[in-house]
Design a protein around this motif. Structure first.
Motif, short mmCIF file in Angstrom:
data_model
loop_
_atom_site.label_atom_id
_atom_site.label_comp_id
_atom_site.label_asym_id
_atom_site.label_seq_id
_atom_site.Cartn_x
_atom_site.Cartn_y
_atom_site.Cartn_z
N HIS A 117 0.85 -1.18 0.00
CA HIS A 117 0.00 0.00 0.00
C HIS A 117 0.89 1.24 0.00
CE1 HIS A 117 -3.39 -2.60 0.72
NE2 HIS A 117 -2.84 -3.06 1.82
N LYS A 152 -5.56 -0.49 3.04
CA LYS A 152 -6.89 -0.77 2.51
C LYS A 152 -7.45 -2.10 2.98
CE LYS A 152 -6.52 2.06 -1.63
NZ LYS A 152 -6.61 2.10 -3.10
N LYS A 276 -5.18 5.86 -16.94
CA LYS A 276 -5.49 4.43 -16.76
C LYS A 276 -4.57 3.51 -17.55
CE LYS A 276 -9.77 5.01 -18.09
NZ LYS A 276 -11.17 4.70 -18.44
N LEU A 329 -13.79 2.94 -12.38
CA LEU A 329 -12.69 3.88 -12.60
C LEU A 329 -13.18 5.16 -13.24
CD1 LEU A 329 -9.78 1.59 -13.88
CD2 LEU A 329 -10.00 2.65 -11.65
N GLN A 332 -14.78 7.40 -10.73
CA GLN A 332 -13.76 8.08 -9.94
C GLN A 332 -13.17 9.27 -10.70
OE1 GLN A 332 -11.56 4.22 -8.68
NE2 GLN A 332 -10.82 5.78 -7.29
N ASP A 419 -2.34 0.88 -7.36
CA ASP A 419 -3.69 1.13 -7.85
C ASP A 419 -3.63 1.91 -9.16
OD1 ASP A 419 -4.83 -0.08 -5.64
OD2 ASP A 419 -4.85 1.79 -4.48
N ALA A 422 -3.88 6.75 -8.35
CA ALA A 422 -3.18 7.05 -7.10
C ALA A 422 -3.90 8.20 -6.39
CB ALA A 422 -1.73 7.42 -7.39
N SER A 423 -4.26 7.98 -5.14
CA SER A 423 -5.05 8.97 -4.41
C SER A 423 -4.40 9.33 -3.08
CB SER A 423 -6.45 8.41 -4.15
OG SER A 423 -7.18 9.24 -3.28
#
Length: 491
Positions: A117, A152, A276, A329, A332, A419, A422-423
């Motif tokens: 993570h 997560k 993506k 996705l 988001q 992921d 990326a957040s």
């Protein structure tokens, strides 16, 4: 004021965070009748403000904030918590033993489960007041930096280290991160941050074996197979840009703001598609379509041959790409794009203009994008229709390719984890909690001493709660596995 009245006023103004005028109004209701005189038992606003000021000053360790922090560092409660303090420029590094213990436990579980993570690093302002250093010089703007891990699997995040600093350059940030790594904790395998060159460069310097510029060059060599993918040259940490901030910067391009809202949204959605992609061939194909669409003034049929123009075909392809894909996705990204497009911020516009100033010189990804742009010029035709996507001045698309390995997914197959989007929502949530819950009854910005006292108490309590919850989860998972083994043996 008598002692009992003073205690009541102090409790109302300091504990309950009421203003002096609000306290006077509350006292007036049971004591004053319409047309009567104001009783002397109700203190004046000035007397209340003086009382509050004297009480706060009395509870301080020292009138000088720097001396107070140094005294604080010597207290048993904060020994081993406040790590380094600097005066010129001012900075302070701090993290509690419980945080370090949690991070080590997390790293052990990650190693066993082969899951990685990201560690998220960000900064926020407007929480700590500037102050005079030894009564001589006032600090510059103070920022709170935070490194946080978002687990997560266990659905929680936890802070691992903090810094308060008036210096926000690469050296200041990398010194903080290096100090934390020196406390015998494992180095993160993946890190997410916003598009600050100082923050990016500091992360590269501390967590990888490269500078930012060399990191990008190595990524280019690995992607194009000039270096093997299992090579020892692969960066030691996967560094990624936070996509919401990246899209927000893209939405502030001056040339993009000149376009119609619907056209602007199509281009932003196209950039979201780049995010993506995990294959350079996909990026090339879409980039060529974008350049053909924005450089042709007309579409429809070719005026000479009456055959469909390249612009018409590629416009249709763009419309198809931005309207189809992974629903989760796309939702988001749509939320990020809508949020980015609704805001207009002069600071963000200026930041957008200056973001690539530290990346001058040769860049493989920019050169590659320029070649794609030159290729697109071969497809310029005069058609029968007016091209709604015509936008020849959006040169930022070429510039943004400089950091392609950081904001897109093309390095995910090479590192083997990460992921798609990326957040940094975990650290944003942490800052939101800090400002609106931890300091709910405190007017921000507050003084450095009060901030540290409150923040460290909150961090310790949060770490203890999350550590115990994680331990219970681990025990229940082990018990479940034991029961499953027993059932299998019985069968």
């Amino acid at each position: 004021m008598i002692a009992l009245a003073q205690s009541k006023a102090i409790a109302s103004m300091i504990t309950d965070s009421r203003s002096s005028e609000s306290f006077r109004e509350m006292e007036a209701v049971p004591l004053i009748k319409m047309g009567g005189n104001n009783p002397s038992i109700i203190p004046t606003g000035n007397a209340l403000r003086l009382l509050k000021s004297h009480k706060i000053a009395f509870e301080k360790r020292n009138n000088d904030p720097l001396t107070a922090i140094i005294l604080m560092k010597q207290e048993n409660e904060y020994k081993g918590v406040i790590k380094n303090i600097g005066c010129d420029p001012f900075f302070i590094f701090y993290y509690i033993p419980e945080q370090r213990h949690m991070y080590r436990q997390y790293c052990r579980s990650v190693h066993q489960n082969l899951v990685t993570h990201p560690q998220i690093i960000n900064a926020t302002g407007s929480v700590i007041k500037n102050f005079m250093k030894f009564g001589l010089e006032k600090t510059k703007t103070l920022f709170l930096y935070e490194a946080i891990v978002n687990n997560k699997e266990k659905q929680h995040s936890f802070t691992v280290s903090n810094m308060v600093s008036e210096s926000h350059n690469t050296i200041a940030i990398s010194n903080w991160l290096a100090n934390w790594i020196a406390s015998n904790v494992p180095q993160p395998k993946q890190t997410v941050c916003d598009q600050s060159l100082a923050l990016l460069s500091a992360i590269m310097k501390t967590f990888t074996q490269y500078s930012l510029k060399i990191y990008i060059e190595v990524c280019a060599d690995v992607i194009t197979n000039r270096l093997p993918r299992d090579s020892r040259w692969l960066p030691q940490c996967f560094v990624r840009l936070e996509i919401a901030h990246f899209m927000k910067l893209a939405s502030q391009w001056p040339s993009l703001k000149l376009l119609h809202r619907k056209v602007r949204k199509i281009i932003l959605k196209t950039i979201g598609c780049f995010v993506k992609f995990q294959d350079l061939k996909e990026v090339y194909s879409l980039l060529l379509s974008v350049f053909i669409s924005i450089t042709n003034e007309s579409n429809g049929l070719d005026r000479n041959t009456e055959i469909e123009t390249s612009c018409e075909r590629h416009n249709r392809r763009l419309m198809n790409i931005v309207s189809t894909g992974n629903i989760e996705l796309d939702e988001q990204l749509d939320a990020i794009i809508d949020d980015a497009g609704n805001e207009s911020n002069s600071y963000e516009e200026q930041f957008c203009k200056n973001i690539y100033k530290g990346l001058e010189g040769h860049n493989d990804f920019q050169k590659w994008a320029e070649k794609v742009y030159d290729e697109s010029k071969k497809h310029i035709q005069e058609g029968t229709g007016i091209n709604p996507l015509y936008a020849p001045y959006i040169i930022h698309i070429i510039k943004m390719m400089k950091l392609l390995p950081l904001w897109s997914g093309i390095m995910i197959p090479i590192f083997g984890f990460g992921d798609v989007i990326a957040s940094s929502i975990a650290v944003e949530s942490s800052f939101n909690k800090l400002k609106n819950i931890t300091f709910k009854h405190t007017s921000l910005p507050t003084d450095i001493e009060n901030f540290l006292d409150t923040n460290l108490l909150s961090l310790r309590g949060s770490s203890l709660l999350k550590s115990n919850e994680a331990l219970k989860t681990d025990i229940s998972l082990k018990q479940k596995k034991i029961m499953q083994c027993k059932i299998k043996l019985t069968i």
